[in-house]
Write a protein that holds these residues in place. Structure first.
Motif, mmCIF file in Angstrom:
data_model
loop_
_atom_site.group_PDB
_atom_site.id
_atom_site.type_symbol
_atom_site.label_atom_id
_atom_site.label_comp_id
_atom_site.label_asym_id
_atom_site.label_seq_id
_atom_site.Cartn_x
_atom_site.Cartn_y
_atom_site.Cartn_z
ATOM 1 N N PHE A 273 25.039 34.614 50.711
ATOM 2 C CA PHE A 273 26.359 33.374 50.220
ATOM 3 C C PHE A 273 27.501 34.768 49.956
ATOM 4 O O PHE A 273 28.508 33.375 50.610
ATOM 5 C CB PHE A 273 25.572 32.755 49.252
ATOM 6 N N LEU A 274 27.297 35.010 49.039
ATOM 7 C CA LEU A 274 28.797 35.499 48.308
ATOM 8 C C LEU A 274 29.039 36.633 48.791
ATOM 9 O O LEU A 274 30.228 37.221 49.079
ATOM 10 C CB LEU A 274 28.574 35.362 46.841
ATOM 11 N N GLN A 275 28.690 37.662 49.588
ATOM 12 C CA GLN A 275 28.565 39.072 49.872
ATOM 13 C C GLN A 275 28.861 39.002 51.864
ATOM 14 O O GLN A 275 29.458 39.404 52.265
ATOM 15 C CB GLN A 275 27.717 39.787 50.116
ATOM 16 N N GLU A 276 28.299 37.855 52.529
ATOM 17 C CA GLU A 276 28.197 37.817 53.723
ATOM 18 C C GLU A 276 29.622 36.626 54.272
ATOM 19 O O GLU A 276 29.283 35.751 55.430
ATOM 20 C CB GLU A 276 26.845 37.701 54.429
ATOM 21 N N ALA A 277 28.953 35.665 53.365
ATOM 22 C CA ALA A 277 29.503 34.231 53.651
ATOM 23 C C ALA A 277 29.319 33.336 54.447
ATOM 24 O O ALA A 277 29.456 32.339 55.318
ATOM 25 C CB ALA A 277 31.124 35.108 54.168
ATOM 26 N N PHE A 278 27.695 33.171 54.057
ATOM 27 C CA PHE A 278 27.018 32.662 55.187
ATOM 28 C C PHE A 278 26.004 32.423 54.242
ATOM 29 O O PHE A 278 24.845 32.741 53.657
ATOM 30 C CB PHE A 278 25.642 33.804 56.281
ATOM 31 N N PHE A 279 25.996 30.741 54.203
ATOM 32 C CA PHE A 279 24.440 30.272 53.627
ATOM 33 C C PHE A 279 23.362 29.971 54.301
ATOM 34 O O PHE A 279 23.536 29.121 55.575
ATOM 35 C CB PHE A 279 25.133 28.349 53.716
ATOM 36 N N GLU A 280 22.568 30.475 53.846
ATOM 37 C CA GLU A 280 21.374 30.082 54.599
ATOM 38 C C GLU A 280 19.964 29.573 53.488
ATOM 39 O O GLU A 280 20.219 29.791 52.263
ATOM 40 C CB GLU A 280 20.466 31.806 54.160
ATOM 41 N N ASP A 299 14.670 39.425 39.795
ATOM 42 C CA ASP A 299 15.636 38.916 38.769
ATOM 43 C C ASP A 299 17.052 39.541 38.575
ATOM 44 O O ASP A 299 17.546 39.123 37.668
ATOM 45 C CB ASP A 299 14.264 38.723 37.458
ATOM 46 N N LEU A 300 17.353 40.661 38.987
ATOM 47 C CA LEU A 300 18.847 41.264 39.054
ATOM 48 C C LEU A 300 19.044 41.864 40.167
ATOM 49 O O LEU A 300 18.608 42.230 41.165
ATOM 50 C CB LEU A 300 18.896 42.297 38.115
ATOM 51 N N LEU A 301 20.683 41.139 41.122
ATOM 52 C CA LEU A 301 21.098 41.406 42.030
ATOM 53 C C LEU A 301 22.138 42.528 42.061
ATOM 54 O O LEU A 301 23.160 41.890 40.811
ATOM 55 C CB LEU A 301 21.130 40.328 43.663
ATOM 56 N N HIS A 302 22.857 42.456 42.874
ATOM 57 C CA HIS A 302 24.786 43.149 42.509
ATOM 58 C C HIS A 302 25.236 43.013 43.856
ATOM 59 O O HIS A 302 24.220 42.914 44.768
ATOM 60 C CB HIS A 302 24.357 44.921 42.262
ATOM 61 N N ILE A 303 26.218 42.864 43.903
ATOM 62 C CA ILE A 303 26.800 42.492 44.553
ATOM 63 C C ILE A 303 28.228 43.244 44.983
ATOM 64 O O ILE A 303 29.189 43.439 43.456
ATOM 65 C CB ILE A 303 27.127 41.033 44.775
ATOM 66 N N ASP A 304 28.569 44.244 46.050
ATOM 67 C CA ASP A 304 29.764 44.756 46.137
ATOM 68 C C ASP A 304 31.405 44.101 47.345
ATOM 69 O O ASP A 304 30.687 43.627 47.804
ATOM 70 C CB ASP A 304 29.822 46.453 46.340
ATOM 71 N N ARG A 305 31.852 43.275 46.371
ATOM 72 C CA ARG A 305 33.247 42.741 47.463
ATOM 73 C C ARG A 305 33.920 43.571 47.189
ATOM 74 O O ARG A 305 34.810 44.011 45.566
ATOM 75 C CB ARG A 305 32.951 41.371 46.720
ATOM 76 N N ARG A 306 35.370 43.989 48.004
ATOM 77 C CA ARG A 306 36.522 43.875 48.332
ATOM 78 C C ARG A 306 37.397 43.117 48.240
ATOM 79 O O ARG A 306 37.447 42.028 48.883
ATOM 80 C CB ARG A 306 36.625 44.535 49.474
ATOM 81 N N ARG A 307 38.403 43.418 46.577
ATOM 82 C CA ARG A 307 39.360 42.580 47.166
ATOM 83 C C ARG A 307 40.578 43.061 47.007
ATOM 84 O O ARG A 307 41.166 44.421 47.076
ATOM 85 C CB ARG A 307 39.479 42.166 45.312
ATOM 86 N N ASP A 308 40.902 42.150 48.090
ATOM 87 C CA ASP A 308 42.568 42.374 48.409
ATOM 88 C C ASP A 308 43.454 42.760 47.802
ATOM 89 O O ASP A 308 43.907 41.704 46.768
ATOM 90 C CB ASP A 308 42.687 41.627 49.718
ATOM 91 N N PRO A 309 44.731 43.540 47.727
ATOM 92 C CA PRO A 309 45.773 43.346 47.308
ATOM 93 C C PRO A 309 46.645 42.083 47.502
ATOM 94 O O PRO A 309 46.305 41.596 48.728
ATOM 95 C CB PRO A 309 45.999 44.543 47.530
ATOM 96 N N PRO A 310 47.900 41.932 46.850
ATOM 97 C CA PRO A 310 48.664 41.089 46.892
ATOM 98 C C PRO A 310 49.005 41.553 48.245
ATOM 99 O O PRO A 310 49.437 42.563 48.717
ATOM 100 C CB PRO A 310 49.415 41.057 45.881
ATOM 101 N N THR A 311 49.649 40.114 49.465
ATOM 102 C CA THR A 311 49.952 40.914 50.716
ATOM 103 C C THR A 311 51.523 41.264 50.113
ATOM 104 O O THR A 311 52.330 41.049 49.427
ATOM 105 C CB THR A 311 50.017 39.474 51.441
#
Length: 435
Positions: A273-280, A299-311
């Motif tokens: 949901f948080l990494q691929e933006a798809f609710f299952e 009981d522990l997961l990690h998510i790598d998310r790319r934060r876009d810089p200001p346009t």
């Protein structure tokens, strides 16, 4: 019919292995409530009282002499039924099901479940069927076929017993426990607290995840390899900026979610949901994980998310950059998993997802909702067609709605979630944001 058919343990194990439907009966009528049920139906022609004692002895009992020394059928069944529930939730639901005492402990629940599912051939404390007549608790029903004796054989056994009593000395006669003593011991055992040794504590109920430790030492080893020969690494200054400014770059932020099985976001579907933006739905994700050989969630997961810089604006148009900073987040659903990050783990928690149930916060550092959501960002996920929840109106949480059917709107919901987290983290814990 086989004499082992009516044995509660074997009957329950056979029903589970054959995936037969297990239903409840109350006053010979089907019921869906386990609390009001009096019998458990393990097949079309077999139903047993849920209070029937089994052959599985309770811990610390070497010579069982009464039904109180054995786990009941309902205790063994609840251990299997709630096999995936967290420890605190398992004990809570066991009490709500009418089993205030005498349920299988959290530390031995896993071995009981593995035996019932056929993954383990035997357990040490299960009394063998071969000695059932001598080890069956007093008051238990006799095995099938045990009563089919002829009067002549009964007379012979009685005569033999009388002859034995006249020849054996009183000191060798079998000890018969006093009924009043049995009741006193039963009351004492009900108030006993099970002690855990270092092996049971270290073993735990879930597989340990050391990805945070691995990431930490990977960064340190990389720095050591980059040091040129003949030069020394720069020592960490003992004085300098405040503690927040000296946080290391691998202090990743943490998101805590609810451990409730009814939550929309669980450890089964949160990463997608948080990494691929798809609710299952959690149940679907759980079935998919079980089919892949992962019956229990991490009981522990990690998510790598790319934060876009200001346009960067040019004239009247703006073009987003294709480059961005990769920000790692860790996700946990319990304080036990949070403790793996060390004593200052709560300083890294940026978000707590809630289902609106206050029991979720009891083991937290701040167990009062108004105080908790002063230190972390509160998020409440709900269905788009659900009415507002009056319990959270004073909790300082943001409500985000998930559409039950339209998956194309998940992307905007997740984007809104990350904007809330970024804004709150920059304002309250900026040292956790990777620049």
């Amino acid at each position: 019919m086989d004499s082992t058919t009516n044995d509660p343990l074997l009957a329950l194990r056979q029903a589970i292995k054959s995936k037969s439907p297990i239903t409840y009966l109350g006053n010979n009528e089907p019921t869906t409530s386990f609390l009001t049920a009096t019998h458990i139906s393990l097949g079309p022609s077999l139903s047993l009282a849920k209070s029937s004692p089994t052959r599985y002895t309770k811990p610390g009992i070497s010579s069982p002499s009464s039904p109180a020394d054995f786990y009941t059928l309902e205790a063994i069944y609840l251990a299997w039924l709630l096999r995936d529930a967290p420890g605190a939730e398992y004990m809570k639901q066991a009490r709500e099901s009418g089993l205030a005492v005498g349920f299988v402990s959290v530390t031995e629940r896993k071995s009981v479940v593995e035996w019932l599912e056929g993954k383990v051939a035997d357990l040490e404390r299960i009394r063998p069927l071969a000695s059932a007549e001598s080890s069956t608790p007093p008051g238990s029903p006799r095995p099938a076929g045990a009563a089919s004796t002829t009067p002549s054989s009964t007379t012979k056994r009685a005569a033999h017993a009388h002859a034995t009593d006249t020849t054996v000395s009183p000191s060798k006669r079998r000890y018969v426990a006093d009924a009043q003593d049995i009741e006193v011991v039963k009351r004492i055992k009900q108030n006993e607290i099970e002690l855990r040794d270092r092996n049971t504590v270290l073993r735990g109920t879930k597989p340990n995840n050391f990805s945070a430790l691995h990431a930490s030492f990977t960064e340190k080893l990389k720095l050591l390899r980059d040091v040129k020969p003949g030069t020394a690494a720069t020592p960490t200054p003992s004085t300098g900026p405040p503690m927040q400014a000296r946080k290391t770059k691998n202090m990743f932020p943490i998101i805590m979610i609810s451990s409730s099985p009814t939550a929309l976001i669980t450890m089964y579907n949160v990463k997608r949901f948080l990494q691929e933006a798809f609710f299952e739905p959690s149940s679907t994700a759980r079935e998919r994980a079980a089919a892949a050989g992962n019956p229990r969630a991490e009981d522990l997961l990690h998510i790598d998310r790319r934060r876009d810089p200001p346009t960067a604006s040019t004239g009247s148009s703006s073009t987003p950059s294709t480059q961005g900073t990769v920000q790692r987040y860790f996700i946990v659903d319990s304080t036990d998993a949070l403790q793996k990050f060390g004593a200052d783990a709560w300083e890294r928690v940026v978000c707590v997802m809630t289902t609106g149930q206050a029991w979720q916060f009891r083991p937290y550092k701040w167990n009062e909702p108004r105080t908790l959501f002063h230190h972390v960002k509160g998020i409440y996920f709900t269905w788009a067609n659900d009415p507002p929840n009056g319990k959270i109106k004073d909790w300082n949480v943001t409500e985000l709605k998930i559409d039950p059917h339209r998956r194309h709107v998940d992307k905007s919901v997740v984007a809104h979630f990350w904007k809330l987290i970024d804004d709150w983290t920059v304002a309250n814990k900026p040292w956790l944001m990777k620049s």
